[in-house]
Every structure is written in structure tokens, then in C-alpha cells.
Scaffold this motif. Structure first.
Motif, short mmCIF file in Angstrom:
data_model
loop_
_atom_site.label_atom_id
_atom_site.label_comp_id
_atom_site.label_asym_id
_atom_site.label_seq_id
_atom_site.Cartn_x
_atom_site.Cartn_y
_atom_site.Cartn_z
N SER A 1 0.84 -1.20 0.00
CA SER A 1 0.00 0.00 0.00
C SER A 1 0.88 1.25 0.00
O SER A 1 2.09 1.18 0.21
N SER A 2 0.26 2.41 -0.19
CA SER A 2 1.00 3.67 -0.18
C SER A 2 1.66 3.91 1.17
O SER A 2 2.80 4.39 1.25
N ARG A 3 0.95 3.57 2.24
CA ARG A 3 1.52 3.74 3.58
C ARG A 3 2.76 2.87 3.76
O ARG A 3 3.77 3.32 4.32
N GLU A 4 2.68 1.65 3.27
CA GLU A 4 3.83 0.75 3.37
C GLU A 4 5.01 1.25 2.54
O GLU A 4 6.17 1.14 2.95
N ASN A 5 4.72 1.83 1.37
CA ASN A 5 5.78 2.39 0.54
C ASN A 5 6.46 3.58 1.20
O ASN A 5 7.68 3.75 1.11
N ILE A 6 5.68 4.42 1.88
CA ILE A 6 6.25 5.56 2.59
C ILE A 6 7.13 5.09 3.74
O ILE A 6 8.24 5.60 3.94
N TRP A 7 6.63 4.10 4.47
CA TRP A 7 7.43 3.56 5.57
C TRP A 7 8.73 2.92 5.04
O TRP A 7 9.79 3.08 5.65
N GLU A 8 8.65 2.24 3.91
CA GLU A 8 9.84 1.65 3.30
C GLU A 8 10.86 2.73 2.93
O GLU A 8 12.07 2.56 3.14
N LEU A 9 10.38 3.85 2.38
CA LEU A 9 11.28 4.94 2.02
C LEU A 9 11.98 5.50 3.24
O LEU A 9 13.19 5.77 3.22
N ILE A 10 11.23 5.67 4.34
CA ILE A 10 11.84 6.17 5.58
C ILE A 10 12.91 5.22 6.08
O ILE A 10 14.03 5.63 6.46
N MET A 11 12.59 3.93 6.08
CA MET A 11 13.57 2.93 6.54
C MET A 11 14.77 2.87 5.60
O MET A 11 15.91 2.68 6.06
N ILE B 1 16.10 5.35 3.90
CA ILE B 1 16.96 6.49 4.19
C ILE B 1 17.72 6.27 5.51
O ILE B 1 18.94 6.50 5.60
N TRP B 2 17.00 5.81 6.54
CA TRP B 2 17.62 5.60 7.84
C TRP B 2 18.71 4.52 7.78
O TRP B 2 19.83 4.73 8.27
N LEU B 3 18.39 3.38 7.19
CA LEU B 3 19.36 2.29 7.12
C LEU B 3 20.56 2.67 6.27
O LEU B 3 21.70 2.30 6.58
N SER B 4 20.32 3.40 5.19
CA SER B 4 21.43 3.85 4.35
C SER B 4 22.38 4.73 5.14
O SER B 4 23.61 4.61 5.03
N PHE B 5 21.82 5.61 5.96
CA PHE B 5 22.64 6.49 6.80
C PHE B 5 23.44 5.67 7.82
O PHE B 5 24.65 5.87 7.98
N VAL B 6 22.77 4.75 8.50
CA VAL B 6 23.44 3.95 9.53
C VAL B 6 24.58 3.13 8.95
O VAL B 6 25.70 3.12 9.47
N TYR B 7 24.31 2.44 7.84
CA TYR B 7 25.33 1.56 7.26
C TYR B 7 26.47 2.36 6.64
O TYR B 7 27.63 1.92 6.66
N THR B 8 26.17 3.54 6.08
CA THR B 8 27.23 4.37 5.52
C THR B 8 28.12 4.91 6.62
O THR B 8 29.36 4.98 6.47
N MET B 9 27.54 5.27 7.75
CA MET B 9 28.34 5.74 8.88
C MET B 9 29.24 4.62 9.40
O MET B 9 30.40 4.87 9.78
N LEU C 1 19.99 -9.49 6.08
CA LEU C 1 20.06 -9.22 4.63
C LEU C 1 18.85 -8.42 4.15
O LEU C 1 18.97 -7.62 3.22
N ASP C 2 17.68 -8.63 4.77
CA ASP C 2 16.51 -7.83 4.40
C ASP C 2 16.77 -6.34 4.63
O ASP C 2 16.38 -5.48 3.82
N LYS C 3 17.45 -6.03 5.72
CA LYS C 3 17.78 -4.63 6.01
C LYS C 3 18.83 -4.11 5.03
O LYS C 3 18.76 -2.97 4.57
N LYS C 4 19.80 -4.96 4.71
CA LYS C 4 20.82 -4.56 3.76
C LYS C 4 20.22 -4.31 2.37
O LYS C 4 20.61 -3.36 1.67
N LYS C 5 19.28 -5.16 1.96
CA LYS C 5 18.62 -4.98 0.66
C LYS C 5 17.85 -3.66 0.61
O LYS C 5 17.79 -3.01 -0.44
N LEU C 6 17.28 -3.30 1.74
CA LEU C 6 16.47 -2.09 1.78
C LEU C 6 17.33 -0.83 1.72
O LEU C 6 16.90 0.21 1.22
N SER C 7 18.56 -0.92 2.18
CA SER C 7 19.43 0.24 2.21
C SER C 7 20.08 0.47 0.85
O SER C 7 19.99 -0.36 -0.06
N LEU C 8 20.78 1.60 0.73
CA LEU C 8 21.54 1.94 -0.47
C LEU C 8 23.04 1.82 -0.21
O LEU C 8 23.84 2.47 -0.88
N GLU C 9 23.40 0.97 0.74
CA GLU C 9 24.80 0.83 1.14
C GLU C 9 25.70 0.49 -0.03
O GLU C 9 26.76 1.11 -0.23
N ALA C 10 25.29 -0.50 -0.85
CA ALA C 10 26.14 -0.92 -1.96
C ALA C 10 26.26 0.17 -3.02
O ALA C 10 27.34 0.39 -3.58
#
Length: 494
Positions: free
Chosen positions: A211-221, A223-231, A377-386
Motif C-alpha cells: 500500500s502507499s503507507r507501506e511504501n512511505i514507511w519503506e522509504l523512511i527505513m 533512508i535511515w538504514l542507508s545512513f546507519v550503514y554508511t556511517m 540481509l533484508d535490512k541490507k537490501k532495503l538500504s543503499l549501502e552498496a
């Protein structure tokens, strides 16, 4: 480094900005002994390609192909000479440098196959083992530390171990990554059951019923996971955050140490059986669960009984991730028509940090390793770390130069414990030059890791080459058995 753990579907704006910063470089003088093709323009080597040709890393991919029937040398040469591979611009180009050290590809008028194909006849004298697998593994292990490719010719070779019915393709990583080179090698192969058809690689089915709500939540996660893993990645580079010393730890200079090579053999049906037991799991989840369980078992075996290692000791790996939007074979017929292949050929991968937590003697539920691997790995897939790692590497090579890139690479590699990659191969049996292929394995030149693992699936099998610094890990065959037994235990409870 070879490639395919998983694929992200979206890119952050920062990645686009970084990737667009690669400078346009002018042509240079030719330092090669090959005669250049007339009026042929030089093409700059991509930033990632430039990284791989630096003397400090000089990465070569070694692809081992076993054949069913005796090898006919002249037939092999004829097949290569008439193949689409030999038309590939990279396989016709030599590496040249100008006075400033900038690298370029320069097309040659012709490729003399006698300078690229070598018949190895004395391997049985060097390796006295009766087992062909051991003979081939010892031969390739020596190549990973002692035999760089000559820059006086295009950067590829074919070693023929005739007594073992094995071909060893040696292809410089600057030419392409695991997905690129798998596409090219398979383009010269055909299906055994359908000799006129090219091999195929399965493509994942992508479903998006959120759903749209799930997509928004995915986008937030995301961004957050990308920041955490990049740090975390920056901490590895800048603040000396590193794994604790263990039985498998390497370090700076280990890439020059003698190597051993062993093979862990899995059945894809066994991996699928485990995958189907864990909801929404993938083969990669199962693979990393096997790695986690196998490493824990290996460390338990080698750890003294009175050892007081901390509970939940973290061991971090580097996982290579394919960044292409389209999985599967690339269209080689279109590739060879293209004047510039840099835009979609070559090295399109990033890396991610993959943590394993060593819990002593935890074998009550082997599937817990897969469940924990899937969650991570689900969290890694969601991030933009690579994607971010790839963009940063491009930026550093383009604007700060290879010395800074080598320093960063050394900091990351020396702060982690192993490298792992997984390349998807054809599901059906294929043949090269009418000779059925019995095995398909890959390894690469040594890194500062004492442990490097590359898995390739082929025709119902998945075989992982385990390359080790033998003075640190003297028993890679036992480590391979730890991985094999871990999968069988998971299958038994699934």
C-alpha cells in the motif's frame, strides 16, 4: 571479487550525483608492444577498472570450467577464434598509460591466440595428489598469488589442463565483474539439449503489492538504514573500527602469502528445501546462514577449551552486490556493435558489510542461522549501502586518485575478516565447443583477507571456492566440510 548477492531497485539522489562526476579524459600515448588498430580512438578505463589495475591490487578472476570429454586443443582455438568473445572490444584491447599514469584501452589489429592459450602438461608433476579436484585447486591457488597477467597483450589467458579436462580462464577484473564475464563466457556456450540455443539465467520475479503507507514507511527505513550503514563504513575507514582477532583474521600483506584452495559442494535442491522452510527466504539467505553456521563450527573446533572469547563475537565479511537493473545474460551481439561499452559493460557492483555473530556451540536449531541471516540481509537490501559504496569509490578514483583509493580499500579490508560473492549460473547443462561442461567454479586473486569465498551455481549444483592463506587457515578442506555439514543439518530439520 565476483558478484551477485542481491539487487536494490532504487537509487538515492546522492548516488546519481556521485556517479555523474566521472571526468572526461583525453587520449594518451601507447606504451604497449601490440600494434594499435589504425585510427582507433583510445577509451578511458573506468574508475573501477583503474582501481583493479593498480599494482597494489591487480585483481584477476580465475574461472575453472571442467569438460566431460577429452580436450582437443585446435578445436578450442577454432571455437574461440570464431566466437563472439573475440569480437568483444575489451578482449581486443591492451592497457596503455600516458606520462601522467592515466589508463586507457587501445584496440589492436588482431589477437594472436598463441599468446593467450597455454597448454599445461606438467601439473601432475607439481601436484602429486590422485584427485583431479585437488590438482586443479593447487594449480589455481598458485596462480592467485604468483601469476599476474602481462600488460603487453589483452588482459586475458586460457590455461588448458589437458589431463584433468579443465580450462582455466584468467580474465583481469578491469575487463568486467562476475556478471559481465559470466554473460560473455556463456555467450560462447550452447545448451546440451538444444545445441542451437544460448544458455539462460533465471530472472527473479518482482512483486509489489504494498500500500502507499507501506511504501512511505519503506522509504523512511531506506533512508535511515542507508545512513546507519554508511556511517559504519566511514568508521571502518577513519576510526580503526575492526573485527577482533580470530583464527580466520588476515591483515595488510596477507595477500602475498601462499594460498590453498578447497571446494564446498552443495545441491541446489537442498538449499531450496531450507529456503522453503523459512518464510520469504532466498537462496542468498540460506547461503549466508550456511556461512554463519560453518564459521561458528570451525572457530569452535580451533578455539582452546579454556578460551574466554566474548559472547556473540562479531566477524564481518564484505559481500559483493550486483547493481545492474537487469539481471541475467547481457546481449553480447549488441555489445560488440557498440563503440563505447563503459556505460553498461564492465564493473557494476558495490559492497556491503555482512556481520556474523559467533555464538559458541549453538546447534539446537540450525535454521536460526538462516533466520538471522534473512533478518540482516533484508535490512541490507532495503538500504543503499552498496550503491553509495560504488559511488564513493568512483568519486575517490576520479578526483582523489589511486593512492587514496588504495588507502581506503586497505582500511576496509583489513578491518573485516572475509570476502564472499555469489554468481548465478545457468540451470541447464551447457557445452563449450560441443563438449559438455561438468563443473563451473570461480575464484580471484588474493586479497588482504585470509579467507575469500566465491560461489557459482550451475545445473543443479552450487560450488563454493574457498581461497585461504594457508599459514593462517591450513585446513580449508575441513572448513568446506563445516559448510557442507551445516547445510545438511538445516535440510534435516526443514
Amino acid at each position: 571479487m565476483l558478484i551477485l548477492i542481491f539487487q536494490n531497485k532504487k537509487l538515492a539522489i546522492i548516488v546519481v550525483l556521485f556517479s555523474s562526476l566521472s571526468p572526461c579524459i583525453s587520449s594518451s600515448c601507447n606504451l604497449s608492444l601490440y600494434k594499435p588498430a589504425m585510427e582507433e580512438e583510445e577509451e578511458p578505463v573506468t574508475p573501477v577498472g583503474r582501481f583493479f589495475v593498480q599494482e597494489e591490487i591487480n585483481q584477476v578472476i580465475n574461472c575453472i570450467i571442467g569438460l566431460k570429454n577429452p580436450i582437443n586443443i585446435e578445436s578450442i582455438k577454432a571455437d574461440i577464434r570464431n566466437s563472439i568473445m573475440i569480437q568483444h572490444p575489451r578482449f581486443q584491447s591492451v592497457l596503455v598509460r600516458n606520462k601522467n599514469g592515466r589508463e586507457y584501452w587501445k584496440r589492436t589489429q588482431n589477437v594472436n591466440l598463441d599468446n593467450h592459450i597455454f597448454l599445461i602438461q606438467d601439473v601432475n608433476d607439481i601436484c602429486t595428489d590422485d584427485d583431479d579436484d585437488e590438482i586443479v585447486n593447487k594449480y589455481v591457488a598458485d596462480l592467485t598469488v604468483s601469476s599476474p597477467l602481462s600488460v603487453d597483450k589483452p588482459l586475458w589467458e586460457l590455461h588448458i589442463l589437458k589431463d584433468q579436462n579443465v580450462l582455466v580462464w584468467r580474465i583481469h577484473h578491469a575487463l568486467g565483474d562476475g556478471v559481465s564475464l559470466m554473460s560473455l563466457i556463456l555467450a560462447v556456450c550452447r545448451k546440451v539439449d538444444e545445441p542451437d540455443q544460448l544458455p539462460t539465467i533465471p530472472k527473479p520475479v518482482i512483486k509489489n503489492n504494498r500500500s502507499s503507507r507501506e511504501n512511505i514507511w519503506e522509504l523512511i527505513m531506506r533512508i535511515w538504514l542507508s545512513f546507519v550503514y554508511t556511517m559504519e563504513l566511514f568508521l571502518r575507514c577513519l576510526c580503526s573500527k575492526r573485527d577482533a582477532k580470530t583464527k580466520i583474521s588476515g591483515g595488510s600483506g596477507v595477500e602475498f602469502w601462499p594460498r590453498k584452495l578447497a571446494t564446498a559442494k552443495f545441491k541446489l535442491d537442498d538449499m531450496k528445501s531450507v529456503k522453503n522452510t523459512v518464510p520469504n527466504a532466498t537462496i542468498n539467505d540460506v547461503l549466508f546462514g550456511v556461512i554463519s553456521a560453518g564459521l561458528s563450527r570451525y572457530l569452535d573446533y580451533h578455539e582452546p577449551s579454556n578460551s574466554k572469547s566474548p559472547k556473540g563475537l562479531r566477524i564481518t565479511g564484505l559481500g559483493m552486490v550486483n547493481l545492474r537493473k537487469q539481471l541475467g545474460l547481457q546481449d553480447m551481439s549488441e555489445l560488440v556493435k557498440s563503440k563505447s561499452v563503459s556505460s553498461w559493460w564492465g564493473n557494476k557492483f558495490g559492497f556491503i558489510l555482512l556481520p556474523v555473530y559467533h555464538h559458541k556451540n549453538v546447534d539446537d536449531d540450525p535454521l536460526q542461522h538462516v533466520k538471522k541471516a534473512k533478518d540482516m540481509l533484508d535490512k541490507k537490501k532495503l538500504s543503499l549501502e552498496a550503491h553509495i559504496a560504488y559511488a564513493i569509490g568512483n568519486f575517490v578514483m576520479s578526483f582523489l586518485g589511486p593512492k587514496v583509493a588504495m588507502w581506503i580499500n586497505n582500511r576496509v579490508v583489513c578491518s573485516t575478516s572475509f570476502t564472499i560473492s555469489n554468481v548465478v549460473g545457468p540451470q541447464e547443462e551447457i557445452m563449450f565447443g560441443g563438449n559438455p561442461i561438468t563443473l563451473f567454479r570461480v575464484t580471484s586473486t588474493s586479497l588482504s583477507h585470509a579467507l575469500t569465498m566465491h560461489m557459482v551455481s550451475y545445473s543443479g549444483k552450487a560450488e563454493m571456492q574457498i581461497l585461504v592463506a594457508k599459514d593462517i587457515i591450513p585446513d580449508p578442506q575441513f572448513l568446506a566440510k563445516c559448510f557442507e555439514d551445516a547445510l545438511l543439518e538445516m535440510k534435516d530439520v526443514s
